[in-house]
Write a protein that holds these residues in place. Structure first.
Motif, short mmCIF file in Angstrom:
data_model
loop_
_atom_site.label_atom_id
_atom_site.label_comp_id
_atom_site.label_asym_id
_atom_site.label_seq_id
_atom_site.Cartn_x
_atom_site.Cartn_y
_atom_site.Cartn_z
N GLY A 1 0.83 -1.20 0.00
CA GLY A 1 0.00 0.00 0.00
C GLY A 1 0.86 1.24 0.00
N HIS A 2 0.19 2.38 -0.21
CA HIS A 2 0.91 3.65 -0.18
C HIS A 2 -0.04 4.77 0.22
CE1 HIS A 2 0.07 4.12 -4.81
NE2 HIS A 2 -1.01 4.18 -4.10
N ALA A 3 0.54 5.89 0.67
CA ALA A 3 -0.26 7.02 1.10
C ALA A 3 0.55 8.29 0.98
CB ALA A 3 -0.72 6.84 2.56
N SER A 4 -0.16 9.40 0.79
CA SER A 4 0.49 10.70 0.67
C SER A 4 -0.46 11.77 1.18
CB SER A 4 0.87 10.97 -0.79
OG SER A 4 1.29 12.31 -0.96
N ALA A 5 0.07 12.75 1.90
CA ALA A 5 -0.76 13.84 2.40
C ALA A 5 0.07 15.10 2.58
CB ALA A 5 -1.42 13.46 3.73
N THR A 6 -0.49 16.23 2.22
CA THR A 6 0.14 17.53 2.42
C THR A 6 -0.92 18.49 2.95
OG1 THR A 6 1.71 17.19 0.61
CG2 THR A 6 1.36 19.45 1.32
N GLY A 7 -0.61 19.16 4.06
CA GLY A 7 -1.60 20.07 4.63
C GLY A 7 -1.00 20.99 5.67
N ARG A 8 -1.84 21.86 6.23
CA ARG A 8 -1.40 22.80 7.25
C ARG A 8 -1.66 22.22 8.63
NH1 ARG A 8 -5.56 25.52 9.37
NH2 ARG A 8 -4.28 27.33 9.89
N PHE A 9 -1.54 23.07 9.65
CA PHE A 9 -1.78 22.63 11.02
C PHE A 9 -3.19 22.10 11.19
CE2 PHE A 9 1.65 25.72 11.76
CZ PHE A 9 2.48 24.97 12.58
N ASP A 10 -3.31 21.14 12.08
CA ASP A 10 -4.63 20.63 12.46
C ASP A 10 -5.24 21.60 13.46
OD1 ASP A 10 -6.78 19.28 13.71
OD2 ASP A 10 -5.90 17.34 13.21
N ASP A 11 -6.30 22.27 13.05
CA ASP A 11 -6.92 23.28 13.92
C ASP A 11 -7.43 22.68 15.23
OD1 ASP A 11 -6.46 25.41 12.20
OD2 ASP A 11 -8.32 25.07 11.08
#
Length: 410
Positions: free
Chosen positions: A345-355
């Motif tokens: 499997g594989h995964a990818s994520a890009t984001g800002r701070f978790d509010d």
């Protein structure tokens, strides 16, 4: 972004020259596109890319190639096409029993046993080096050694390193890079049967340094490689690990931590090739970005070959954006040529701070700035804590803290 493909009718070929690198339709049982009639079929399997140790076999880099399309190629043209200084350079290393560090000639039989260049900068380094830095590890007792480079200068340089872990040996090896440099190099990592080796590639270069490196690893029967890439300094840093799991029961863990500041380009292109049965791989790269023009690139390729029954594989990349004006490219790819696997499997994520995390911490009386620091520190600590060297882990935690302090000052 992510891509996955299952390919069951691929027959690898060995290319010798650039003209032979273009695969035919018959190679994969597919046909060229009907539009345009150019007669070109792209490489369908990651392991089928053209390879050569001769720089002349590669065309000039334009930036449109698959391996270069996300890189600022104009900023390091001297490393891809110009002459390189391939002479030996100053190093410092700890004196540890069971770890031998010396220089060997190009005729050393180990050179080329772990892999070969797939792009022009790597081939330029291979064609240019005069002697290879050899690091040989032996003995079943656990040990830790550090090799430091800090005085490479501002001229374009090519280099080659061989790391060999003898059967049943155990060690942590830290490759430390500091100061200024314009360097393209190849690092070969060879693990014998049941060897257990951790290699930490630490990039704390000066602000204007440019470093392009390809790490080729081959892992023997029941051997285990933990490969850690930590990139905090440098203007342009591109570290591409390629791991071949060739021994039955071989295992690899590829970890990466990077922190890109304004104007920095930090890139990693990872390839894991499951060749033998009952092999395992885990790939986890995490990065943070801050400042105008901060750029990171992560490409993860995993190939599970026809003979790799019982494979257990997973790769992931996570990026945390701290300020506006940054860009993170994250591209995981998975190819499976056998249905007899344990898991993949594989995964990818890009984001800002978790509010929600920030709100929770602030509701406990923690200031917003300190809450942000805690979130980032916890995000990156997952990688640091797996290295296995308490002193290095403590040092890297302090370095991450310094990066976060710089964020607040800006």
């Amino acid at each position: 972004m992510s891509a996955a493909s299952a390919q069951l009718n691929s027959t690898p070929t060995t290319a010798v020259t650039a003209s032979e690198a273009l695969p035919t339709a018959e190679q994969h049982g597919i046909k060229e596109h009907s539009d345009g009639r150019f007669g070109y079929v792209p490489v369908q399997t990651r392991s089928d890319r053209f390879k050569s140790v001769n720089v002349a076999d590669f065309a000039a880099v334009t930036g449109r190639e698959a391996v270069w399309k996300l890189s600022p190629v104009k900023k390091f043209a001297d490393l891809t096409s110009g002459p390189l200084d391939g002479s030996v350079y100053p190093i410092d290393h700890t004196d540890v029993a069971g770890v031998r560090v010396d220089w060997v000639d190009r005729s050393d039989s180990r050179i080329g046993s772990a892999g070969a260049p797939e792009e022009r900068a790597s081939a330029n380094a291979w064609s240019s080096f005069e002697q290879a830095l050899s690091i040989t590890i032996s003995g079943e007792d656990a040990k830790e050694a550090t090799v430091t480079r800090a005085a490479l200068g501002s001229g374009a340089r090519g280099a080659h390193t061989i790391i060999e872990a003898k059967p049943f040996s155990r060690a942590i090896l830290i490759l430390e890079n500091t100061g200024e440099a314009r360097l393209t190099e190849n690092v070969e990592i060879i693990l014998g049967e049941s060897a257990n080796l951790t290699v930490v590639s630490l990039q704390e270069w000066g602000d204007s340094a440019v470093h392009l490196t390809n790490h080729f690893a081959t892992i023997g029967r029941d051997a285990r490689l933990k490969h850690v890439v930590v990139t905090l300094g440098g203007s342009i840093v591109r570290v591409n690990p390629s791991v071949q799991l060739t021994g039955i029961g071989s295992d690899t863990e590829l970890l990466g931590l990077y922190f890109a500041d304004a104007g920095q380009h930090l890139e990693q292109q990872v390839f894991v090739n499951h060749v033998a049965p009952n092999t395992r791989s885990r790939v986890t790269y995490k990065g943070a970005l801050q400042g105008q023009g901060a750029r990171t690139v992560w490409i993860g390729d995993v190939l599970i070959g026809r003979e790799a029954a019982g494979t257990d594989s997973y790769e992931q990349n996570r990026n945390l954006v701290l300020t506006e004006g940054t860009r993170a490219d994250s591209i995981p790819n998975l190819e499976i040529e056998t249905g007899d696997i344990t898991g993949a499997g594989h995964a990818s994520a890009t984001g800002r701070f978790d509010d929600e995390q920030l709100f929770y911490l602030q509701s406990r009386g923690i200031t917003e700035d300190e809450a942000r620091r805690l979130v980032v520190r916890g995000f990156l600590s997952e990688i640091v804590q797996q290295i296995g060297s308490p002193l290095l882990e403590e040092r890297l935690q302090a370095a991450v803290e310094a990066e976060l302090t710089a964020t607040e000052d800006n």
